[in-house]
Structure formats: structure tokens, C-alpha cells
Design a protein around this motif. Structure first.
Motif, mmCIF file in Angstrom:
data_model
loop_
_atom_site.group_PDB
_atom_site.id
_atom_site.type_symbol
_atom_site.label_atom_id
_atom_site.label_comp_id
_atom_site.label_asym_id
_atom_site.label_seq_id
_atom_site.Cartn_x
_atom_site.Cartn_y
_atom_site.Cartn_z
ATOM 1 N N UNK A 124 15.115 54.080 15.947
ATOM 2 C CA UNK A 124 15.728 55.221 15.255
ATOM 3 C C UNK A 124 15.601 55.086 13.753
ATOM 4 N N UNK A 125 15.809 53.880 13.234
ATOM 5 C CA UNK A 125 15.684 53.661 11.790
ATOM 6 C C UNK A 125 14.249 53.886 11.323
ATOM 7 N N UNK A 126 13.286 53.354 12.095
ATOM 8 C CA UNK A 126 11.885 53.547 11.726
ATOM 9 C C UNK A 126 11.512 55.026 11.749
ATOM 10 N N UNK A 127 11.995 55.747 12.750
ATOM 11 C CA UNK A 127 11.709 57.181 12.839
ATOM 12 C C UNK A 127 12.340 57.938 11.667
ATOM 13 N N UNK A 178 10.219 60.120 -5.514
ATOM 14 C CA UNK A 178 11.144 60.205 -4.379
ATOM 15 C C UNK A 178 10.747 59.227 -3.280
ATOM 16 N N UNK A 179 9.442 59.163 -2.989
ATOM 17 C CA UNK A 179 8.969 58.248 -1.962
ATOM 18 C C UNK A 179 9.255 56.803 -2.301
ATOM 19 N N UNK A 180 9.065 56.433 -3.557
ATOM 20 C CA UNK A 180 9.329 55.055 -3.964
ATOM 21 C C UNK A 180 10.826 54.731 -3.909
ATOM 22 N N UNK A 181 11.650 55.725 -4.222
ATOM 23 C CA UNK A 181 13.100 55.515 -4.116
ATOM 24 C C UNK A 181 13.498 55.262 -2.671
ATOM 25 N N UNK A 182 12.953 56.096 -1.763
ATOM 26 C CA UNK A 182 13.232 55.900 -0.340
ATOM 27 C C UNK A 182 12.745 54.517 0.105
ATOM 28 N N UNK A 183 11.557 54.118 -0.336
ATOM 29 C CA UNK A 183 11.007 52.819 0.043
ATOM 30 C C UNK A 183 11.866 51.680 -0.495
ATOM 31 N N UNK A 188 15.883 47.241 0.948
ATOM 32 C CA UNK A 188 17.184 46.571 0.932
ATOM 33 C C UNK A 188 17.870 46.666 2.288
ATOM 34 N N UNK A 189 17.838 47.886 2.883
ATOM 35 C CA UNK A 189 18.507 48.071 4.175
ATOM 36 C C UNK A 189 17.796 47.332 5.307
ATOM 37 N N UNK A 191 16.752 44.415 5.392
ATOM 38 C CA UNK A 191 17.285 43.059 5.562
ATOM 39 C C UNK A 191 18.402 43.044 6.595
ATOM 40 N N UNK A 192 19.300 44.056 6.506
ATOM 41 C CA UNK A 192 20.387 44.164 7.477
ATOM 42 C C UNK A 192 19.855 44.548 8.857
ATOM 43 N N UNK A 193 18.889 45.474 8.877
ATOM 44 C CA UNK A 193 18.330 45.921 10.158
ATOM 45 C C UNK A 193 17.648 44.767 10.876
ATOM 46 N N UNK A 194 16.893 43.953 10.130
ATOM 47 C CA UNK A 194 16.173 42.850 10.747
ATOM 48 C C UNK A 194 17.134 41.797 11.300
ATOM 49 N N UNK A 195 18.238 41.523 10.589
ATOM 50 C CA UNK A 195 19.202 40.533 11.073
ATOM 51 C C UNK A 195 19.873 41.008 12.348
ATOM 52 N N UNK A 196 20.140 42.321 12.462
ATOM 53 C CA UNK A 196 20.762 42.863 13.663
ATOM 54 C C UNK A 196 19.827 42.744 14.865
#
Length: 340
Positions: A124-127, A178-183, A188-189, A191-196
Motif C-alpha cells: 500500500x505504501x509503495x502504491x 514537488x517530486x523531490x519533496x515527495x521523495x 525518511x518514512x 526507515x520506519x516502513x522497513x523496520x515494520x
């Protein structure tokens, strides 16, 4: 000369052994020594189980009941029944299989809630990030993120996945602010997703690679709803109900272990010393004792109200406990067989 008394005997090894003739065992040998000290002749009367032994005592069909007879509050409250001082202190145990889980069952954790929920959240996050990158880049950077939705979002998801895993191929990168801001936020996020995700998959790997299969009995609470075999006429039937297990009654310990071998029950609930003795005599076995005890138990001899044996029996048992004589009997019978 004293008149011989009738002694009801019931139980299983190591307390009662020798088949129908009943020749030895901890309970038998303790009583034999007490009888010798009291100069009391007797005749052994084999009975099928503890309940039958106590009932024969209440019916005055026997004068004394011996064997691994647990001293419980309910039995102490029975009218017309008395117990001697305890001669053995033990616990109720659980015999469980030791074999590894089948391969299909060992793969089950990978399809469990921990693994699937982690992977689901990741997709879901990747999508979501793939859509954001595509929306930001589809006009200015349409070569890397085409305007066609499926193709463009697919490339966005690929960029999100490469960023998440810190591989950084560099084959696709946002050019717009905008794309770079999203990236940047995604970096940062992630890191949390990978730990979960790592935590969920680690849990699945741990279950799969261990020798224990999911649902194995590891603590007393795991007994709730589990099928266990118990021996009819023993306190194990009562404790199975207390722990919420589904009890199947059998005539003796061998029959209970037969159900476990056939896979019809998950465990055998019985006196821990008897289960230890079984494992000792079996050598290499497919079973083991669960790493916990269920209930403390004390064993004593039973006799009817008004029995002349009450005081002398207690005196001799206490003396044999204090002198270490009963411990010597236990050690001799329970000692492991010498290794070849």
C-alpha cells in the motif's frame, strides 16, 4: 500372630510395577517396609485405578489403599476416608511430542497475520508513493514516468522500492520540486516502513526455522481447547477441566500414550514422575516432558475411619522420610539405566 489385612493397590510405574502380580514400585516397597516394621502381614488386592481403590476402601472390601494416591481437598473431605502422612511429593506433568513440524506447517508462519499484514502495508505504501511521484513527474519527466497510468505508476512504485531498500540504481529520479519533496519525505518514512516489515518477517522466520510448530503447548495457558489424554480415575481428569483442555479418558497410561502416538491428542496429562519413568525406559523417544509443572501433588496411603493403622502408619512414614529411607527407595527405582 496378627491377622493379614487386605491392601488395595493401583497405579502405574514407577509407583506400582509387576503387572497383575504387583511385585515392586515406590508405593509398594514403602508399604512393604512399613508392614515389616509393624510386623503386619497383608495380601495385595490389585485394582484398576485410584477411584476404584478408594471406593473399595469405603466399601470395606480392602483395609488399606496404596499407590500414587494424591491427597486432595475433595478426597480429604470424603466421609469415612483418612490419609496417612505423605510419603512422596511430586507434580502433575505433560507429555508432548518432540518431532519437527512438517514442511507445510513450517511454511505456515509466512502466510500468517504477522507476515501478510507487513507485506500488505508495504504494498500500500509503495502504491501510494508511486502515485504521488507519477502525479508530480508525469508532465515534466514523462520519459521516466510516462503519462500512461499503469506504466507511470509502475515506474513510480519501482522508484519507491529502490529508495526503500537503499539500493539507489539511479535509473529513475524525480526532477520537479514537488517530486523531490515527495521523495525526500519517503526516504525518511521508509526507515520506519522497513523496520515494520523486518519485524513481521523476522517473526515468521523465527517460527519456521525453529523445531516448534505453531500452536505447540509451551505454557499452561496453551492447554485451553487442546485435546489431551488422561487416565480414568486420577486427578489428571480434574486438572484437565481446570485448564480448559478437552480430556479423553483412557484405562491406563499406556493407552493414553497410544493416543498421543496416533496423533489423536496433543499431549498426555499424568503424574510427572510416571512420565519421567516412561521416558527413561524408552530411551530415544519421540516425546518429552513439557517445560513446566501443572500442579503440586502429595501421595499418601488411605485407610477408613477408625483404622488401628492410623497412628503407627504415620509414625513409620515420618521416620522413613526423616532417615532418608524413602528417598533411597525412590533413587534406586528412578535412577537412569546405565549407558552402553
Amino acid at each position: 500372630m496378627k491377622k493379614p489385612i487386605r491392601v488395595g493397590v493401583s497405579g502405574s510405574p514407577p509407583f506400582v510395577m509387576g503387572g497383575p502380580t504387583v511385585q515392586t514400585g515406590i508405593s509398594v516397597e514403602v508399604w512393604q517396609e512399613v508392614a515389616t516394621r509393624l510386623n503386619q502381614p497383608f495380601v495385595l488386592v490389585p485394582l484398576p485405578n485410584t477411584d476404584a481403590n478408594l471406593q473399595a476402601l469405603l466399601n470395606r472390601e480392602v483395609d488399606l489403599a496404596i499407590g500414587p494416591i494424591s491427597i486432595t481437598p475433595d478426597r480429604l473431605a470424603m466421609e469415612g476416608l483418612n490419609f496417612s502422612q505423605p510419603y512422596f511429593h511430586g507434580h502433575l506433568g505433560l507429555l508432548v511430542p518432540t518431532g519437527s513440524a512438517p514442511w507445510l506447517r513450517r511454511l505456515a508462519p509466512f502466510f500468517g497475520w504477522a507476515a501478510l499484514s507487513s507485506l500488505g502495508v508495504l504494498m500500500l505504501l509503495l502504491f501510494f508513493v508511486g502515485n504521488l511521484i507519477w502525479l508530480a513527474e508525469r508532465r515534466r519527466n514523462y520519459e521516466q514516468f510516462p503519462r500512461h497510468y499503469l506504466h507511470g505508476v509502475g515506474n513510480g512504485m519501482w522508484f519507491a522500492l529502490v529508495t526503500l531498500t537503499t539500493v539507489g540504481y539511479g535509473d529513475r529520479a524525480p526532477l520537479s520540486r514537488t517530486g523531490r519533496t515527495v521523495a525526500g519525505v519517503w526516504m525518511l518514512l521508509s526507515l520506519l516502513a522497513l523496520s515494520s516489515v523486518t519485524a513481521g518477517l523476522a517473526s515468521a522466520f523465527t517460527l519456521s526455522l525453529s523445531q516448534q510448530s505453531p500452536g505447540r503447548i509451551q505454557q499452561p495457558d496453551d492447554l485451553t481447547g487442546q485435546s489431551v489424554a488422561v487416565v480414568r480415575g486420577t486427578t489428571s481428569s480434574i486438572w484437565a477441566q481446570i485448564y480448559g483442555a478437552k480430556a479423553t479418558s483412557t484405562s491406563d497410561l499406556n493407552a493414553a500414550i497410544g493416543l498421543l502416538k496416533a496423533g489423536r491428542v496433543k499431549a498426555v496429562m499424568f503424574d510427572r514422575p510416571a512420565l519421567q519413568y516412561f521416558l527413561q525406559k524408552q530411551g530415544d523417544s519421540d516425546f518429552k516432558l513439557a517445560p513446566f509443572a501443572l500442579a503440586a501433588q502429595t501421595y499418601g496411603f488411605a485407610f477408613p475411619d477408625g483404622s488401628a493403622l492410623r497412628v503407627p502408619l504415620d509414625v513409620e512414614i515420618v521416620d522413613m522420610v526423616r532417615s532418608g529411607r524413602i528417598k533411597a527407595i525412590e533413587d534406586r527405582i528412578l535412577q537412569p539405566a546405565p549407558q552402553s
